[in-house]
Design a protein around this motif. Sequence first.
Motif, PDB file in Angstrom:
ATOM      1  N   GLU A   1       0.833  -1.187   0.000  1.00 54.49           N
ATOM      2  CA  GLU A   1       0.000   0.000   0.000  1.00 54.49           C
ATOM      3  C   GLU A   1       0.871   1.241   0.000  1.00 54.49           C
ATOM      4  O   GLU A   1       2.011   1.216   0.443  1.00 54.49           O
ATOM      5  CB  GLU A   1      -0.903  -0.002   1.232  1.00 54.49           C
ATOM      6  N   LEU A   2       0.312   2.336  -0.486  1.00 52.16           N
ATOM      7  CA  LEU A   2       1.059   3.588  -0.569  1.00 52.16           C
ATOM      8  C   LEU A   2       1.583   4.010   0.796  1.00 52.16           C
ATOM      9  O   LEU A   2       2.715   4.464   0.913  1.00 52.16           O
ATOM     10  CB  LEU A   2       0.192   4.692  -1.179  1.00 52.16           C
ATOM     11  N   LYS A   3       0.772   3.823   1.842  1.00 51.46           N
ATOM     12  CA  LYS A   3       1.233   4.231   3.174  1.00 51.46           C
ATOM     13  C   LYS A   3       2.452   3.428   3.607  1.00 51.46           C
ATOM     14  O   LYS A   3       3.231   3.887   4.422  1.00 51.46           O
ATOM     15  CB  LYS A   3       0.112   4.156   4.202  1.00 51.46           C
ATOM     16  N   GLU A   4       2.626   2.220   3.041  1.00 55.68           N
ATOM     17  CA  GLU A   4       3.815   1.418   3.319  1.00 55.68           C
ATOM     18  C   GLU A   4       5.038   1.985   2.609  1.00 55.68           C
ATOM     19  O   GLU A   4       6.166   1.690   2.976  1.00 55.68           O
ATOM     20  CB  GLU A   4       3.596  -0.034   2.903  1.00 55.68           C
ATOM     21  N   LEU A   5       4.812   2.787   1.579  1.00 56.87           N
ATOM     22  CA  LEU A   5       5.901   3.417   0.837  1.00 56.87           C
ATOM     23  C   LEU A   5       6.283   4.769   1.419  1.00 56.87           C
ATOM     24  O   LEU A   5       7.124   5.467   0.874  1.00 56.87           O
ATOM     25  CB  LEU A   5       5.492   3.615  -0.630  1.00 56.87           C
ATOM     26  N   LYS A   6       5.639   5.141   2.508  1.00 59.23           N
ATOM     27  CA  LYS A   6       5.844   6.468   3.095  1.00 59.23           C
ATOM     28  C   LYS A   6       7.334   6.764   3.226  1.00 59.23           C
ATOM     29  O   LYS A   6       8.084   6.014   3.823  1.00 59.23           O
ATOM     30  CB  LYS A   6       5.161   6.541   4.449  1.00 59.23           C
ATOM     31  N   ASP A   7       7.695   7.868   2.620  1.00 63.30           N
ATOM     32  CA  ASP A   7       9.071   8.327   2.732  1.00 63.30           C
ATOM     33  C   ASP A   7       9.098   9.836   2.534  1.00 63.30           C
ATOM     34  O   ASP A   7       8.089  10.432   2.169  1.00 63.30           O
ATOM     35  CB  ASP A   7      10.000   7.593   1.760  1.00 63.30           C
ATOM     36  N   PRO A   8      10.219  10.469   2.779  1.00 56.13           N
ATOM     37  CA  PRO A   8      10.287  11.923   2.688  1.00 56.13           C
ATOM     38  C   PRO A   8       9.951  12.476   1.300  1.00 56.13           C
ATOM     39  O   PRO A   8       9.418  13.581   1.188  1.00 56.13           O
ATOM     40  CB  PRO A   8      11.733  12.247   3.061  1.00 56.13           C
ATOM     41  N   TYR A   9      10.231  11.720   0.243  1.00 51.95           N
ATOM     42  CA  TYR A   9       9.963  12.206  -1.107  1.00 51.95           C
ATOM     43  C   TYR A   9       8.471  12.215  -1.406  1.00 51.95           C
ATOM     44  O   TYR A   9       7.959  13.158  -2.027  1.00 51.95           O
ATOM     45  CB  TYR A   9      10.718  11.373  -2.144  1.00 51.95           C
TER      46      TYR A   9
END
Length: 105
Positions: free
Chosen positions: A2-10
């Motif tokens: 999921e996108l929230k699992e990809l959470k990063d500064p960018y």
Amino acid sequence: MELKELKDPYIDRLFDAILMIKNKDECYRFFEDICTIGEVKALAQRLQVAEMLKAGYTYGEIAEKTGASTATISRVKRYLQYGADGYKIILERLEEMDKNKKNNE
């Protein structure tokens, strides 16, 4: 994933940038620079599919009107039912906006 699992500064930075858009003209300008026309059209198509699913249209009607594949329609339906409520939040706000526009006419 999921996108929230990809959470990063960018991704955070991208979302911060989107939240800074002040009007539709700025939105067009930003998305013209950051996305291809096809990417923007695909996003718009998914939103249209979500609106039509919520309104009770059949897959066939949606595919005919939007040109979306049944796979896309199924994916949108799955996220409408089991997703992070992103579609639900935005669809409710769009309905409210439309209602307010109609009342102000």
